[in-house]
Design a protein around this motif. Structure first.
Motif, PDB file in Angstrom:
ATOM      1  N   UNK A  24       0.858  -1.199   0.140  1.00 44.21           N
ATOM      2  CA  UNK A  24       0.124   0.033   0.019  1.00 44.21           C
ATOM      3  C   UNK A  24       0.850   1.183  -0.028  1.00 44.21           C
ATOM      4  N   UNK A  25       0.494   1.970  -0.925  1.00 45.34           N
ATOM      5  CA  UNK A  25       1.356   3.164  -0.992  1.00 45.34           C
ATOM      6  C   UNK A  25       1.207   4.352   0.004  1.00 45.34           C
ATOM      7  N   UNK A  26       0.192   4.515   0.795  1.00 45.08           N
ATOM      8  CA  UNK A  26       0.022   5.368   1.722  1.00 45.08           C
ATOM      9  C   UNK A  26       0.886   4.486   3.120  1.00 45.08           C
ATOM     10  N   UNK A  27       0.608   3.330   3.286  1.00 42.55           N
ATOM     11  CA  UNK A  27       0.873   2.978   4.613  1.00 42.55           C
ATOM     12  C   UNK A  27       2.446   2.811   4.612  1.00 42.55           C
ATOM     13  N   UNK A  28       3.174   2.457   3.308  1.00 46.33           N
ATOM     14  CA  UNK A  28       4.712   2.389   3.264  1.00 46.33           C
ATOM     15  C   UNK A  28       5.298   3.794   3.510  1.00 46.33           C
ATOM     16  N   UNK A  29       4.440   4.983   3.184  1.00 44.82           N
ATOM     17  CA  UNK A  29       4.973   6.373   3.697  1.00 44.82           C
ATOM     18  C   UNK A  29       4.849   6.380   5.132  1.00 44.82           C
ATOM     19  N   UNK A  30       3.703   6.319   5.795  1.00 41.53           N
ATOM     20  CA  UNK A  30       3.623   6.303   6.991  1.00 41.53           C
ATOM     21  C   UNK A  30       4.691   5.571   8.127  1.00 41.53           C
ATOM     22  N   UNK A  31       4.827   4.183   7.566  1.00 38.17           N
ATOM     23  CA  UNK A  31       5.986   3.610   8.044  1.00 38.17           C
ATOM     24  C   UNK A  31       7.338   3.996   7.957  1.00 38.17           C
ATOM     25  N   UNK A  32       7.771   4.667   6.799  1.00 36.74           N
ATOM     26  CA  UNK A  32       8.980   5.434   6.621  1.00 36.74           C
ATOM     27  C   UNK A  32       9.362   6.400   7.757  1.00 36.74           C
ATOM     28  N   UNK A  33       8.389   7.107   7.836  1.00 41.13           N
ATOM     29  CA  UNK A  33       8.377   8.527   8.839  1.00 41.13           C
ATOM     30  C   UNK A  33       7.092   8.739   9.602  1.00 41.13           C
ATOM     31  N   UNK A  34       6.947   7.705  10.730  1.00 46.63           N
ATOM     32  CA  UNK A  34       5.765   7.674  11.524  1.00 46.63           C
ATOM     33  C   UNK A  34       5.505   8.927  12.362  1.00 46.63           C
ATOM     34  N   UNK A  35       6.607   9.735  12.510  1.00 47.39           N
ATOM     35  CA  UNK A  35       6.466  11.024  13.335  1.00 47.39           C
ATOM     36  C   UNK A  35       5.922  11.995  12.596  1.00 47.39           C
ATOM     37  N   UNK A  36       5.980  12.026  11.316  1.00 47.49           N
ATOM     38  CA  UNK A  36       5.401  12.898  10.269  1.00 47.49           C
ATOM     39  C   UNK A  36       3.653  12.622  10.202  1.00 47.49           C
ATOM     40  N   UNK A  37       3.215  11.562  10.748  1.00 48.15           N
ATOM     41  CA  UNK A  37       1.783  11.363  10.499  1.00 48.15           C
ATOM     42  C   UNK A  37       1.010  10.943  11.729  1.00 48.15           C
ATOM     43  N   UNK A  38       0.904  12.115  12.718  1.00 52.87           N
ATOM     44  CA  UNK A  38       0.339  11.891  13.894  1.00 52.87           C
ATOM     45  C   UNK A  38      -1.014  11.311  13.861  1.00 52.87           C
ATOM     46  N   UNK A  39      -1.968  11.360  12.864  1.00 50.47           N
ATOM     47  CA  UNK A  39      -3.311  10.842  13.058  1.00 50.47           C
ATOM     48  C   UNK A  39      -3.224   9.380  12.637  1.00 50.47           C
ATOM     49  N   UNK A  40      -2.153   8.680  12.303  1.00 50.93           N
ATOM     50  CA  UNK A  40      -2.150   7.100  12.252  1.00 50.93           C
ATOM     51  C   UNK A  40      -1.389   6.585  13.452  1.00 50.93           C
ATOM     52  N   UNK A  41      -1.936   5.392  13.921  1.00 51.54           N
ATOM     53  CA  UNK A  41      -1.493   4.643  14.876  1.00 51.54           C
ATOM     54  C   UNK A  41      -1.277   3.036  14.407  1.00 51.54           C
ATOM     55  N   UNK A  42      -0.386   2.395  14.940  1.00 48.90           N
ATOM     56  CA  UNK A  42      -0.378   1.122  14.792  1.00 48.90           C
ATOM     57  C   UNK A  42      -0.581   0.359  16.212  1.00 48.90           C
ATOM     58  N   UNK A  43      -1.493  -0.721  15.913  1.00 50.28           N
ATOM     59  CA  UNK A  43      -1.898  -1.627  17.124  1.00 50.28           C
ATOM     60  C   UNK A  43      -1.977  -3.061  16.383  1.00 50.28           C
ATOM     61  N   UNK A  44      -1.023  -3.803  17.089  1.00 50.39           N
ATOM     62  CA  UNK A  44      -0.921  -5.219  16.702  1.00 50.39           C
ATOM     63  C   UNK A  44      -1.004  -5.650  15.242  1.00 50.39           C
ATOM     64  N   UNK A  45      -0.305  -4.638  14.388  1.00 48.56           N
ATOM     65  CA  UNK A  45       0.043  -4.909  13.191  1.00 48.56           C
ATOM     66  C   UNK A  45      -1.371  -4.040  12.130  1.00 48.56           C
ATOM     67  N   UNK A  46      -2.212  -3.767  12.828  1.00 53.12           N
ATOM     68  CA  UNK A  46      -3.189  -2.997  12.147  1.00 53.12           C
ATOM     69  C   UNK A  46      -3.012  -1.492  12.135  1.00 53.12           C
TER      70      UNK A  46
END
Length: 76
Positions: free
Chosen positions: A8-30
């Motif tokens: 997923x294009x969006x998810x990969x960007x979030x994982x590269x720089x999680x600090x730049x995407x404060x509205x996203x969180x990761x829980x148990x792989x989701x």
């Protein structure tokens, strides 16, 4: 669904720089994000399974089981 995040294009960007995407969180792989009301909701990856999009399967399953009440009730 977790496997769908890999391509997923969006998810990969979030994982590269999680600090730049404060509205996203990761829980148990989701991955979760906030909707317009500020509620935390599951992020559905833009991928497919057996030639159907994951979002399409999620929408179709209850529709098939319960029938179609109306577009507003389906969205709710």
């Amino acid at each position: 669904m977790r496997a769908g995040y890999v391509g997923d294009h969006v998810f990969s960007k979030i994982m590269e720089k999680p600090g730049e995407h404060p509205t996203f969180t990761l829980h148990e792989g989701y991955l979760y994000t906030k909707n317009r009301s500020g509620e935390e909701v599951l992020y559905i990856p833009n991928s497919s399974s057996d030639s159907k999009s994951i979002a399409g399967v999620i929408i179709d399953q209850p529709h098939t089981m319960l029938g179609h009440f109306s577009t507003h009730k389906t969205a709710d």
